[in-house]
Design an enzyme around this catalytic site. Structure first.
Site, short mmCIF file in Angstrom:
data_model
loop_
_atom_site.label_atom_id
_atom_site.label_comp_id
_atom_site.label_asym_id
_atom_site.label_seq_id
_atom_site.Cartn_x
_atom_site.Cartn_y
_atom_site.Cartn_z
N THR A 194 0.82 -1.22 0.00
CA THR A 194 0.00 0.00 0.00
C THR A 194 0.85 1.27 0.00
OG1 THR A 194 -0.18 -0.13 2.42
CG2 THR A 194 -1.94 -1.13 1.13
N CYS A 195 2.08 1.21 0.50
CA CYS A 195 2.93 2.40 0.48
C CYS A 195 3.26 2.83 -0.95
CB CYS A 195 4.23 2.15 1.23
SG CYS A 195 4.02 2.00 3.03
#
Length: 211
Positions: A177-178
């Site tokens: 998700t980063c």
């Protein structure tokens, strides 16, 4: 390998700026336990929990006290973090065409690959809730920027969604998700891809909370 980086890490964390005090041990005796390739996953999990929860416990408790004055905890305790976000923000309208136009490929995939074509076909068949769950799975939030997927942000600023190849079709798709990145194996059929992706979405709500 971790040892080649020369970081000399231990199971401890530096104190937050302005708090004073010495190093915080993530496990008993952590200052004397070296981080290795074998235990680095546990280290990252413990350090993340410390940074996101333990080190700001006082602020979290103050926030929750005020929040629960407005919304009693028994009214929201039945929801997990993802469900609560969707409850508060509602189901977004996900424009699959916009997502596809602003998606990049790497790790062995090209836009014309068969698995990529199957993926977009599966995504178009998703209902509204499943589309929102997918965006949340890949980006960490079901919200889409006002300017669309071209304005999607990651850890390094504007960061478009990316699909990379994963090389074990026995495993579920995974997400970073980063970086708004989906790691997608080459499944044997569109139905298999749909099944594995939905299973990943179902189990993708685990993470760090305020517990």
């Amino acid at each position: 390998k971790l040892e080649d980086l020369g970081l000399d890490l231990t199971f401890s964390a530096e104190p937050e700026e302005g708090t004073g005090g010495g190093q915080v041990e993530l496990i008993p005796g952590g200052c004397n336990v070296a981080v290795t390739d074998e235990n680095k996953d546990e280290y990252v999990k413990l350090l993340s929990h410390h940074k996101m929860t333990a080190s700001v416990r006082e602020q979290i408790d103050a926030f929750l006290d005020g929040f629960h004055d407005v919304v009693p905890p028994e009214l929201i305790s039945i929801f997990d973090a993802q469900e609560l976000e969707l409850l508060m923000a509602g189901l977004p309208d996900i424009d699959i065409d916009d997502m596809r136009q602003n998606c990049i490929y790497g790790g062995g995939y090209k836009q014309t690959d068969d698995t990529i074509q199957k993926f977009w076909s599966v995504l178009r068949r998703f209902n509204r809730e499943e589309k929102a769950q997918f965006v949340q799975f890949v980006t960490g939030s079901a919200k889409v920027p006002l300017d669309g997927f071209s304005a999607l942000r990651g850890a390094e600023g504007v960061q478009r969604m990316a699909i990379h190849k994963a090389y074990d079709a026995s495993l579920l798709p995974t997400a970073h998700t980063c970086f708004n990145q989906l790691d997608l194996p080459e499944y044997e059929s569109e139905d298999k891809l749909r099944e594995m992706l939905l299973t990943a979405l179902k189990h993708g709500s685990e993470g760090f909370g305020f517990a």
